[in-house]
Design a protein around this motif. Structure first.
Motif, PDB file in Angstrom:
ATOM      1  N   VAL A  16      35.455  40.625  32.313  1.00 38.62           N
ATOM      2  CA  VAL A  16      35.485  41.173  33.679  1.00 38.62           C
ATOM      3  C   VAL A  16      34.307  40.643  34.490  1.00 38.62           C
ATOM      4  N   VAL A  17      33.114  40.612  33.889  1.00 39.43           N
ATOM      5  CA  VAL A  17      31.941  40.091  34.593  1.00 39.43           C
ATOM      6  C   VAL A  17      32.144  38.624  34.954  1.00 39.43           C
ATOM      7  N   ALA A  18      32.635  37.836  33.983  1.00 44.40           N
ATOM      8  CA  ALA A  18      32.883  36.411  34.247  1.00 44.40           C
ATOM      9  C   ALA A  18      33.958  36.238  35.317  1.00 44.40           C
ATOM     10  N   GLY A  19      35.018  37.033  35.238  1.00 42.57           N
ATOM     11  CA  GLY A  19      36.072  36.971  36.246  1.00 42.57           C
ATOM     12  C   GLY A  19      35.581  37.414  37.608  1.00 42.57           C
ATOM     13  N   GLY A  20      34.673  38.391  37.626  1.00 37.35           N
ATOM     14  CA  GLY A  20      34.108  38.854  38.885  1.00 37.35           C
ATOM     15  C   GLY A  20      33.338  37.752  39.587  1.00 37.35           C
ATOM     16  N   TYR A  21      32.602  36.969  38.825  1.00 43.69           N
ATOM     17  CA  TYR A  21      31.889  35.841  39.412  1.00 43.69           C
ATOM     18  C   TYR A  21      32.860  34.817  39.994  1.00 43.69           C
ATOM     19  N   LEU A  23      35.838  35.405  41.167  1.00 43.27           N
ATOM     20  CA  LEU A  23      36.389  35.999  42.387  1.00 43.27           C
ATOM     21  C   LEU A  23      35.390  35.890  43.534  1.00 43.27           C
ATOM     22  N   TYR A  24      34.122  36.141  43.226  1.00 43.69           N
ATOM     23  CA  TYR A  24      33.048  36.053  44.218  1.00 43.69           C
ATOM     24  C   TYR A  24      32.966  34.634  44.784  1.00 43.69           C
ATOM     25  N   PHE A  25      32.954  33.634  43.911  1.00 40.19           N
ATOM     26  CA  PHE A  25      32.838  32.249  44.366  1.00 40.19           C
ATOM     27  C   PHE A  25      34.129  31.748  45.009  1.00 40.19           C
ATOM     28  N   TRP A  26      35.266  32.280  44.591  1.00 45.87           N
ATOM     29  CA  TRP A  26      36.525  31.904  45.244  1.00 45.87           C
ATOM     30  C   TRP A  26      36.503  32.324  46.707  1.00 45.87           C
ATOM     31  N   ALA A  27      36.009  33.528  46.966  1.00 45.26           N
ATOM     32  CA  ALA A  27      35.928  34.010  48.349  1.00 45.26           C
ATOM     33  C   ALA A  27      34.977  33.142  49.166  1.00 45.26           C
ATOM     34  N   GLN A  28      33.937  32.602  48.538  1.00 37.14           N
ATOM     35  CA  GLN A  28      33.027  31.698  49.234  1.00 37.14           C
ATOM     36  C   GLN A  28      33.703  30.384  49.598  1.00 37.14           C
ATOM     37  N   LEU A  89      34.834  44.881  42.732  1.00 39.83           N
ATOM     38  CA  LEU A  89      34.821  43.427  42.917  1.00 39.83           C
ATOM     39  C   LEU A  89      35.959  42.971  43.829  1.00 39.83           C
ATOM     40  N   SER A  90      37.124  43.563  43.662  1.00 37.08           N
ATOM     41  CA  SER A  90      38.280  43.187  44.485  1.00 37.08           C
ATOM     42  C   SER A  90      38.063  43.560  45.946  1.00 37.08           C
ATOM     43  N   THR A  91      37.499  44.743  46.168  1.00 39.86           N
ATOM     44  CA  THR A  91      37.221  45.178  47.542  1.00 39.86           C
ATOM     45  C   THR A  91      36.194  44.263  48.200  1.00 39.86           C
TER      46      THR A  91
END
Length: 202
Positions: A16-21, A23-28, A89-91
């Motif tokens: 989840v932590v790795a996936g959260g990162y 998701l974070y960079f995808w939004a960037q 993370l999704s929000t």
């Protein structure tokens, strides 16, 4: 939890932590044609730049997440903790995708002359400054801090203190402006209570 259940929980939490990162960079990386806005206020000029706070901003942040993980009592509590993290993370990613924000360019124009400034510059090299509002750092700190404050063997003050110290580190390292940081704390608090409400009603 049994040793096997604890191992399974840690594997899922790591994913989840790795996936959260990601998701974070995808939004960037997406919606780069949209100009990033800054939420800077006059009060931000009063906050001093303290690069030594990067060690709290970075290291204490992960220490507390790990501490929370080892404090989970059973697999259902672990799933509840992770589900709230995924919601948070999704929000945040939705905010970043629809409304890219950054800090003022002057915040990155500092002299790199110490171990703290070199480490801060290294952290900043891994993002493109478009995920400032709300601060995901302070949002996760608020969520984790409230989870910790609910643990009966610890009590609330460690969790509340963690939220405060991480929020201070966000603005004193100039990683975020005050509005970003406050919004992040509010988002983390909101997700914590929404997650608890969902668990109670469902």
């Amino acid at each position: 939890m049994t040793l096997l259940e604890y191992y399974q929980f840690c594997v899922v939490l790591t994913a989840v932590v790795a996936g959260g990162y990601q998701l974070y960079f995808w939004a960037q990386r997406n919606k780069l044609h949209m100009p990033a806005k800054s939420m800077e206020l006059a009060v931000d000029d009063w906050i001093p730049f303290m690069p030594s706070m990067v060690w709290i901003y970075s290291l204490l942040y992960y220490v507390m997440i790990g501490f929370t993980a080892i404090s989970i009592r059973d697999i259902s509590q672990g799933v509840h903790f992770i589900s709230g993290g995924l919601l948070l993370l999704s929000t945040g990613a939705l905010f970043y995708y629809l409304y890219p924000t950054s800090v003022p360019a002057s915040y990155r124009a500092y002299k790199i002359d110490s171990l703290s400034t070199r480490y801060l510059a290294f952290i900043q090299s891994m993002d493109n400054e478009r995920n400032a509002f709300p601060s995901m750092h302070s949002a996760i700190a608020a969520y984790v801090g409230l989870v910790v404050s609910d643990l009966p063997v610890i009590g609330p003050w460690l969790g509340y203190g963690y939220i405060f110290v991480i929020a201070v580190s966000c603005v004193t390292t100039k990683q975020h402006v005050l509005v970003d940081t406050i919004a992040g704390v509010l988002l983390g608090v909101a997700v914590f209570y929404v997650n608890n409400w969902l668990a109670f009603t469902m």
